[in-house]
Design a protein around this motif. Sequence first.
Motif, PDB file in Angstrom:
ATOM      1  N   UNK A 145       0.565  -0.919  -0.114  1.00  0.00           N
ATOM      2  CA  UNK A 145       0.170  -0.144   0.207  1.00  0.00           C
ATOM      3  C   UNK A 145       0.701   0.873  -0.132  1.00  0.00           C
ATOM      4  N   UNK A 146      -0.095   2.281  -0.202  1.00  0.00           N
ATOM      5  CA  UNK A 146       1.213   3.526  -0.541  1.00  0.00           C
ATOM      6  C   UNK A 146       0.240   4.478   1.235  1.00  0.00           C
ATOM      7  N   UNK A 165     -15.150   8.521   9.236  1.00  0.00           N
ATOM      8  CA  UNK A 165     -16.262   7.723   8.923  1.00  0.00           C
ATOM      9  C   UNK A 165     -15.344   8.078   7.124  1.00  0.00           C
ATOM     10  N   UNK A 166     -15.213   8.585   6.743  1.00  0.00           N
ATOM     11  CA  UNK A 166     -14.699   9.404   5.366  1.00  0.00           C
ATOM     12  C   UNK A 166     -13.338   8.459   5.326  1.00  0.00           C
ATOM     13  N   UNK A 167     -12.660   8.448   5.994  1.00  0.00           N
ATOM     14  CA  UNK A 167     -11.047   8.012   5.915  1.00  0.00           C
ATOM     15  C   UNK A 167     -10.993   6.047   6.213  1.00  0.00           C
ATOM     16  N   UNK A 174     -10.201   4.544   2.275  1.00  0.00           N
ATOM     17  CA  UNK A 174      -9.619   2.982   2.653  1.00  0.00           C
ATOM     18  C   UNK A 174     -10.300   1.658   1.700  1.00  0.00           C
ATOM     19  N   UNK A 175     -11.445   1.797   1.922  1.00  0.00           N
ATOM     20  CA  UNK A 175     -12.416   0.605   1.794  1.00  0.00           C
ATOM     21  C   UNK A 175     -12.669   0.364  -0.116  1.00  0.00           C
TER      22      UNK A 175
END
Length: 452
Positions: free
Chosen positions: A36-37, A58-60, A64-65
């Motif tokens: 991953x980066x 929640x946005x993070x 990532x998903x």
Amino acid sequence: MQRTLTRRTTLLVAVTALGLSACGSESSNQPAPGGKVAITVTGQPPSSQAIERKIFDADVAEFEKLNPDIDIVPHEGFMDPKTFSAKLAGGQLEDVYYVYFTDPANIIARRQAADITEHIKDMAVVKQLQPALLDIFKDRGGKIYGLPTANYSMGLLYNRTLFTKAGLDPDKPPTSWDQVRDAAKKISALGNGTIGFADLSKNNQGGWHLVTWAYAMGSQIARQEGEKWTADFNNAKVKQALQLLKDMRWTDNSMGEKQLLEATDVQRLMGAGQLGMYLGAPDNVPVLVKEFKGKYDDYGVAALPGSGTLLGGEGYMINPKASPEKIKAGLKWIDWKYLDPNRIEQRINQYLAEQQPIGLPAIPTPDIYTGDTRAKQAELKTKYANVPEKNFAAYLEGNTRLKGNLEPPNAQQVYAVLDNVMQGVLTNKDANIDQLLSDAEAKVNSALAQVK
């Protein structure tokens, strides 16, 4: 994400004080586990801002998903003047870092941000951003080093309930300074400690507001000739503003006896229903409701009378030592989190789920767009509005005719000097405006001489 008046004045950063070079800033370009980066990013709200923190986290997780090859490592906070210079010098600057609109010019000059010009050529939203805001992140050659994610402009915040009690039409707020003065007198005449108009005068906030007054009157604070900056406020336009304040304070007695006020003082007065008007941006309104027990129906915001206003805002830049992979990942995060027009409705629904206000200018989606995106944003905000949008119509309409001006270089030093001017006018009935401005001019020129 909300920026209150208090936060803005206490955390504005004069990056000109950072005598640092780009070589002092490092970005770990080692790959994250699993190929991953990994990118470090600022902007995670503190735990004291529970709702904003919840939405950010929640946005993070969602990002990532959607992007399993990117690992977001959030760092709490925004732009802290106490730590920013040390982070730059110590190689601890995040890959994606938050800036105020006052910062980019000096950061770019010191090569403390990555050139992202080529990286954003295929980013569709860039063409929908207001050109004036994007220009803040450009160098003289037109290369781009960051992206705007929110902006604000100062307006006239007023108490609609007091307007009605004073026989004023709350749907027709003042459009001239003479009307502001007249309204302040009528509101003060209500008695019971009611104050018609209040202004700030300490902790650099008085200077900040005097800059706003200057812009409204059509003046500048500083002008640039080549590489040199010079004070440009000792003139008839700024004197007119100060004379108006002096007349309201001492002739009309519409500004109250207590002076040396700061942001929380005027917010407390407005929240308690004791203040008619003050200069402020729309993001003050949620503060009045949440922290000072006000009601959304009681408040309106109008554009500043005059020809200009103070423009501010924020954005994100990339560590100059970041690898191409990190730059790509960082821009993908900025685009998705803050700019993507396809997420406007989602962001509104996130705030609705937390019973937050929808219908205020710039909250929860920033007013940074043009064209179709701006029209779509306005339509969605109207659709989901849970506060009276009409209370802010005069602000949105009026701002279309005002010139937006950024803060002057070495802003905090300039504000500290101009505090004295505001204090002189508001605390001394016999204050000599000419002398106050002359004294301030010399000191501001000294501050501007430090701009490199």
